[in-house]
Design a protein around this motif. Structure first.
Motif, short mmCIF file in Angstrom:
data_model
loop_
_atom_site.label_atom_id
_atom_site.label_comp_id
_atom_site.label_asym_id
_atom_site.label_seq_id
_atom_site.Cartn_x
_atom_site.Cartn_y
_atom_site.Cartn_z
N PRO A 246 -0.70 12.01 -2.76
CA PRO A 246 -0.99 12.63 -1.45
C PRO A 246 -2.35 12.26 -0.87
O PRO A 246 -2.53 12.29 0.35
N MET A 247 -3.32 11.89 -1.74
CA MET A 247 -4.67 11.60 -1.24
C MET A 247 -4.68 10.34 -0.36
O MET A 247 -5.64 10.10 0.38
N TYR A 248 -3.61 9.56 -0.41
CA TYR A 248 -3.54 8.35 0.41
C TYR A 248 -2.62 8.55 1.62
O TYR A 248 -2.08 7.59 2.16
N PHE A 249 -2.43 9.79 2.02
CA PHE A 249 -1.57 10.14 3.14
C PHE A 249 -2.03 9.44 4.42
O PHE A 249 -1.23 8.88 5.16
N PHE A 250 -3.34 9.46 4.69
CA PHE A 250 -3.89 8.83 5.89
C PHE A 250 -3.70 7.32 5.85
O PHE A 250 -3.34 6.69 6.85
N LEU A 251 -3.95 6.72 4.69
CA LEU A 251 -3.82 5.28 4.55
C LEU A 251 -2.37 4.83 4.74
O LEU A 251 -2.11 3.78 5.32
N HIS A 252 -1.42 5.64 4.26
CA HIS A 252 0.00 5.33 4.47
C HIS A 252 0.31 5.28 5.96
O HIS A 252 1.01 4.36 6.43
N ASN A 253 -0.16 6.27 6.70
CA ASN A 253 0.10 6.32 8.14
C ASN A 253 -0.57 5.16 8.87
O ASN A 253 0.01 4.59 9.80
N LEU A 254 -1.77 4.80 8.43
CA LEU A 254 -2.46 3.66 9.05
C LEU A 254 -1.67 2.37 8.81
O LEU A 254 -1.57 1.52 9.70
N SER A 255 -1.09 2.24 7.63
CA SER A 255 -0.28 1.06 7.32
C SER A 255 0.97 1.03 8.20
O SER A 255 1.38 -0.04 8.68
N ILE A 256 1.59 2.18 8.41
CA ILE A 256 2.77 2.25 9.28
C ILE A 256 2.40 1.85 10.71
O ILE A 256 3.12 1.09 11.36
N VAL A 257 1.27 2.36 11.19
CA VAL A 257 0.82 2.01 12.54
C VAL A 257 0.56 0.52 12.65
O VAL A 257 0.96 -0.12 13.64
N ILE B 70 0.83 -1.21 0.00
CA ILE B 70 0.00 0.00 0.00
C ILE B 70 0.87 1.26 0.00
O ILE B 70 0.63 2.21 -0.76
N ILE B 71 1.89 1.28 0.85
CA ILE B 71 2.77 2.45 0.95
C ILE B 71 3.54 2.66 -0.35
O ILE B 71 3.70 3.80 -0.83
N TYR B 72 3.99 1.56 -0.96
CA TYR B 72 4.84 1.65 -2.15
C TYR B 72 4.04 1.98 -3.40
O TYR B 72 4.45 2.80 -4.23
N LEU B 73 2.87 1.36 -3.56
CA LEU B 73 2.11 1.50 -4.81
C LEU B 73 1.20 2.71 -4.83
O LEU B 73 0.93 3.26 -5.90
N LEU B 74 0.70 3.12 -3.66
CA LEU B 74 -0.18 4.29 -3.61
C LEU B 74 0.64 5.50 -3.17
O LEU B 74 0.73 5.81 -1.99
N GLY B 75 1.23 6.18 -4.13
CA GLY B 75 2.14 7.27 -3.80
C GLY B 75 1.52 8.65 -3.79
O GLY B 75 2.17 9.62 -3.39
#
Length: 316
Positions: A52-63, A45-50
């Protein structure tokens, strides 16, 4: 003795599911595969969805990755060893990270609910409202909220004296399980811990519910096509929220109703792994851009591989 530094206990023994015998290897394989899927799915998710609109989803994946890394590897090592130990500072560090990531994940789901509210109820002003700076403030607020809700429970646990026994009847340093080993009255600790948990759950839960009530009112005024599009916009998030809060409710019931400690452990383990495991799958199924990105990545790999082999043959 008011601190763990002067306490006779210098380490804790993590009992986990030691009584399962040969079944431990089956669980080891299952949770190892689950942990691999969690890491792989969230990295994807972090790598393929680059964008800015997926900023929240990136952070959720990190968490989710930090949340599971705090618990599952320790649990896996416990399946392979006769006695699993952890130092006192290491135990409290694990406790802090576990609670912090749990609360931060819900705070991020709250920020994502607000994002969905703006997208559906004020679509023309979405770009003006959800600017990069606003998204960053929401992310910082989510992590700060997690830290604030975590501090009272962990700080009180660190100040208590532990004089034995030192066996934690859990797969990791769960606050309620560690609190049973305190020398002295823990009534205040229980109240503070429960209050912090209720603040974290109710605050985020009420804000998410409010967002979806407003979204529901807006959707009720739309046409059939617009309703379908709006539902598609928030379906993945709503599914993740439902799973997350339903799982948390089962964990809460298991502790408040004094279930058998093995049942509590299993419920907690499933809770800690279920949502991070399902999140990438849910967002993959509901997100066309992510599915398209996965297809492009596989196509690039398929197209590049023959060329790479041809180049290698030429060089040789």
């Amino acid at each position: 003795m008011n601190s763990t530094q002067s306490s006779p206990v210098t380490f804790f023994i993590i009992q986990g599911l030691a009584s399962l015998g040969e079944k431990k290897m089956v669980l080891f394989i299952i949770f190892l595969l689950a942990y691999t899927v969690i890491l792989g799915g969230n990295i994807m998710i972090i790598y393929l969805l680059g964008s800015p609109m997926y900023f929240f989803l990136h952070n959720l994946s990190i968490v989710d990755m930090i949340y599971t890394t705090v618990t599952i590897p320790n649990m896996l090592s416990g399946f392979l060893t006769e006695v699993k130990t952890v130092s006192v500072p290491g135990c409290f560090l694990q406790m802090y990270c576990f609670i912090h990531m749990s609360v931060t994940g819900r705070a991020l789901l709250t920020a994502m609910a607000y994002d969905r509210y703006v997208a559906i109820c004020n679509p023309l002003r979405y770009a003006a409202v959800m600017t990069r700076s606003v998204c960053l403030l929401l992310i910082i607020g989510a992590w700060t909220f997690g830290a604030i809700c975590t501090f009272p429970t962990t700080s009180m646990a660190m100040q208590r004296s532990y004089c034995g026994p030192n066996v934690v009847r859990h797969c990791w340093c769960d606050p309620s399980s560690v609190r049973l080993l305190v020398c002295g009255d823990t009534q205040v600790d229980n109240i503070v811990s429960l209050s912090s948990a209720l603040v974290a759950l109710l605050t985020t839960g009420v804000l998410i519910l409010t967002s979806y009530i407003l979204i529901g009112v807006k959707i009720a005024k739309m046409g059939a096509t617009e309703r379908l599009k709006a539902f598609s916009t928030c379906a993945a998030h709503l599914t993740v929220v439902s799973i997350s809060y339903s799982s948390a409710s089962f964990v809460y019931i298991s502790y408040r109703d004094n279930w058998n400690f093995r049942v509590r452990i299993i419920v907690s383990v499933l809770y800690s792994a279920l949502t991070p495991f399902l999140n990438p799958m849910i967002y993959s199924l509901r997100n066309k851009e992510l599915r398209a990105a996965i297809k492009r990545a596989f196509c690039r790999h398929r197209d590049v591989s023959p060329q790479s082999r041809k180049t290698l043959n030429t060089l040789s």
